[in-house]
Motif scaffolding. Structure first.
Motif, PDB file in Angstrom:
ATOM      1  N   TYR A 234       0.815  -1.210   0.000  1.00  0.00           N
ATOM      2  CA  TYR A 234       0.000   0.000   0.000  1.00  0.00           C
ATOM      3  C   TYR A 234       0.855   1.269   0.000  1.00  0.00           C
ATOM      4  N   LEU A 235       1.971   1.237   0.728  1.00  0.00           N
ATOM      5  CA  LEU A 235       2.743   2.459   0.960  1.00  0.00           C
ATOM      6  C   LEU A 235       3.997   2.609   0.110  1.00  0.00           C
ATOM      7  N   GLU A 236       4.312   1.625  -0.730  1.00  0.00           N
ATOM      8  CA  GLU A 236       5.561   1.730  -1.501  1.00  0.00           C
ATOM      9  C   GLU A 236       5.581   3.027  -2.308  1.00  0.00           C
ATOM     10  N   PRO A 237       6.764   3.603  -2.480  1.00  0.00           N
ATOM     11  CA  PRO A 237       6.893   4.961  -3.033  1.00  0.00           C
ATOM     12  C   PRO A 237       6.351   5.152  -4.448  1.00  0.00           C
ATOM     13  N   ARG A 238       6.196   4.099  -5.231  1.00  0.00           N
ATOM     14  CA  ARG A 238       5.701   4.255  -6.593  1.00  0.00           C
ATOM     15  C   ARG A 238       4.175   4.421  -6.649  1.00  0.00           C
ATOM     16  N   ARG A 239       3.505   4.175  -5.550  1.00  0.00           N
ATOM     17  CA  ARG A 239       2.045   4.325  -5.506  1.00  0.00           C
ATOM     18  C   ARG A 239       1.690   5.807  -5.622  1.00  0.00           C
ATOM     19  N   THR A 240       0.824   6.114  -6.573  1.00  0.00           N
ATOM     20  CA  THR A 240       0.500   7.521  -6.823  1.00  0.00           C
ATOM     21  C   THR A 240      -0.772   7.989  -6.112  1.00  0.00           C
ATOM     22  N   PHE A 241      -1.520   7.075  -5.489  1.00  0.00           N
ATOM     23  CA  PHE A 241      -2.741   7.501  -4.805  1.00  0.00           C
ATOM     24  C   PHE A 241      -2.454   8.134  -3.442  1.00  0.00           C
ATOM     25  N   LEU A 242      -1.195   8.107  -3.021  1.00  0.00           N
ATOM     26  CA  LEU A 242      -0.791   8.759  -1.778  1.00  0.00           C
ATOM     27  C   LEU A 242       0.147   9.915  -2.088  1.00  0.00           C
ATOM     28  N   SER A 243      -0.047  11.021  -1.403  1.00  0.00           N
ATOM     29  CA  SER A 243       0.901  12.131  -1.533  1.00  0.00           C
ATOM     30  C   SER A 243       2.100  11.846  -0.635  1.00  0.00           C
ATOM     31  N   ASP A 244       3.167  12.576  -0.856  1.00  0.00           N
ATOM     32  CA  ASP A 244       4.355  12.422  -0.014  1.00  0.00           C
ATOM     33  C   ASP A 244       4.032  12.734   1.450  1.00  0.00           C
ATOM     34  N   ILE A 245       3.179  13.733   1.662  1.00  0.00           N
ATOM     35  CA  ILE A 245       2.797  14.106   3.031  1.00  0.00           C
ATOM     36  C   ILE A 245       1.990  12.986   3.683  1.00  0.00           C
ATOM     37  N   GLU A 246       1.044  12.406   2.938  1.00  0.00           N
ATOM     38  CA  GLU A 246       0.262  11.290   3.484  1.00  0.00           C
ATOM     39  C   GLU A 246       1.181  10.119   3.847  1.00  0.00           C
ATOM     40  N   ARG A 247       2.096   9.795   2.952  1.00  0.00           N
ATOM     41  CA  ARG A 247       3.029   8.696   3.204  1.00  0.00           C
ATOM     42  C   ARG A 247       3.899   8.996   4.432  1.00  0.00           C
ATOM     43  N   MET A 248       4.340  10.242   4.557  1.00  0.00           N
ATOM     44  CA  MET A 248       5.155  10.638   5.703  1.00  0.00           C
ATOM     45  C   MET A 248       4.357  10.503   7.001  1.00  0.00           C
ATOM     46  N   ASN A 249       3.071  10.853   6.970  1.00  0.00           N
ATOM     47  CA  ASN A 249       2.228  10.723   8.163  1.00  0.00           C
ATOM     48  C   ASN A 249       2.053   9.255   8.571  1.00  0.00           C
ATOM     49  N   PHE A 250       1.920   8.368   7.589  1.00  0.00           N
ATOM     50  CA  PHE A 250       1.879   6.938   7.899  1.00  0.00           C
ATOM     51  C   PHE A 250       3.176   6.529   8.591  1.00  0.00           C
ATOM     52  N   ASN A 251       4.284   7.024   8.084  1.00  0.00           N
ATOM     53  CA  ASN A 251       5.595   6.615   8.590  1.00  0.00           C
ATOM     54  C   ASN A 251       5.920   7.174   9.971  1.00  0.00           C
ATOM     55  N   LYS A 252       5.132   8.121  10.444  1.00  0.00           N
ATOM     56  CA  LYS A 252       5.328   8.670  11.788  1.00  0.00           C
ATOM     57  C   LYS A 252       4.657   7.805  12.854  1.00  0.00           C
ATOM     58  N   MET A 253       3.858   6.857  12.441  1.00  0.00           N
ATOM     59  CA  MET A 253       3.093   6.058  13.405  1.00  0.00           C
ATOM     60  C   MET A 253       4.012   5.126  14.178  1.00  0.00           C
ATOM     61  N   ASP A 254       3.538   4.712  15.363  1.00  0.00           N
ATOM     62  CA  ASP A 254       4.380   3.994  16.317  1.00  0.00           C
ATOM     63  C   ASP A 254       4.424   2.483  16.156  1.00  0.00           C
ATOM     64  N   SER A 255       3.510   1.904  15.377  1.00  0.00           N
ATOM     65  CA  SER A 255       3.526   0.445  15.230  1.00  0.00           C
ATOM     66  C   SER A 255       2.975   0.053  13.864  1.00  0.00           C
ATOM     67  N   LEU A 256       3.326  -1.144  13.452  1.00  0.00           N
ATOM     68  CA  LEU A 256       2.794  -1.697  12.200  1.00  0.00           C
ATOM     69  C   LEU A 256       1.284  -1.857  12.291  1.00  0.00           C
TER      70      LEU A 256
ATOM     71  N   ILE B  40      -4.260  -0.277  10.689  1.00  0.00           N
ATOM     72  CA  ILE B  40      -5.594   0.267  11.004  1.00  0.00           C
ATOM     73  C   ILE B  40      -5.871   1.500  10.147  1.00  0.00           C
ATOM     74  N   ARG B  41      -4.882   2.358  10.014  1.00  0.00           N
ATOM     75  CA  ARG B  41      -5.058   3.577   9.220  1.00  0.00           C
ATOM     76  C   ARG B  41      -5.306   3.245   7.743  1.00  0.00           C
ATOM     77  N   ILE B  42      -4.607   2.252   7.234  1.00  0.00           N
ATOM     78  CA  ILE B  42      -4.834   1.818   5.851  1.00  0.00           C
ATOM     79  C   ILE B  42      -6.259   1.302   5.685  1.00  0.00           C
ATOM     80  N   ILE B  43      -6.707   0.482   6.629  1.00  0.00           N
ATOM     81  CA  ILE B  43      -8.067  -0.061   6.531  1.00  0.00           C
ATOM     82  C   ILE B  43      -9.100   1.052   6.679  1.00  0.00           C
TER      83      ILE B  43
END
Length: 194
Positions: free
Chosen positions: A133-155, A160-163
């Motif tokens: 879902y989060l790999e960098p080539r995916r265009t449905f996510l902005s860089d900011i959205e991807r960065m916000n996912f990456n700030k989370m504390d656990s897999l 949950i956020r993806i779902i």
């Protein structure tokens, strides 16, 4: 992050079965699985992380009839949502294919559930589900959205956020979550971990 093992056989197998753009996606997913494995100190070998990512879409370019025939011939279980949305069948087909290549059960479960997610997908499956879902080539996510996912504390929080995004997407199309995805969501919301 660099690959330091010779993945020639796995890459050649996938490359002959998918388009060039799909192969690049598979490589990117493999690198992303490695990233999350290291970031959360999960403990899988980098080689396993990369290979499961490369292998996950090996059947993605098959057509629906080929996938359906394969599932029937080899008695591969199909979820109702996979039958009604045939593109999803590439996950159980790919899991069956890698079983014939002697990849272990962790690999098979991860690849099997990379589209719908499942509480039975295991830790490697969680890494793959998130990374696909989060790999960098995916265009449905902005860089900011991807960065916000990456700030989370656990897999699990990331999952949950993806779902939650998937729920919103499904509601906009007047659809419901797949049974396996809903079970995964409930499991995680109740504090379940992998």
């Amino acid at each position: 992050m660099s690959k330091n093992k010779d993945y020639t056989n796995v890459e050649a197998y996938v490359k002959k079965n998918v388009s060039t753009s799909r192969f690049l996606h598979c490589q990117s997913v493999g690198m992303t699985v490695m990233f999350y494995n290291q970031r959360f100190n999960v403990g899988f070998k980098d080689s396993d992380c990369y290979e499961v990512g490369v292998l996950h879409d090996v059947a993605r370019n098959w057509n629906f009839e080929e996938m359906l025939l394969y599932c029937k011939e080899y008695n591969v279980h199909m979820e109702m949502e996979e039958i009604s949305n045939p593109i999803l069948l590439h996950a159980p087909v790919a899991a069956s294919l890698i079983k014939t290549k002697n990849f272990n059960e962790d690999f098979q479960n991860a690849v099997r559930w990379h589209t719908l997610g499942s509480k039975d997908m295991g830790k490697l499956g969680l890494l793959l589900y998130i990374s696909d879902y989060l790999e960098p080539r995916r265009t449905f996510l902005s860089d900011i959205e991807r960065m916000n996912f990456n700030k989370m504390d656990s897999l699990e929080q990331i999952c949950i956020r993806i779902i939650n995004r998937e729920i919103k997407h499904r509601k906009s199309k007047d659809q419901v979550l797949a049974r396996a995805t809903q079970e995964l969501y409930d499991f995680l919301k109740e504090g379940g971990t992998f």
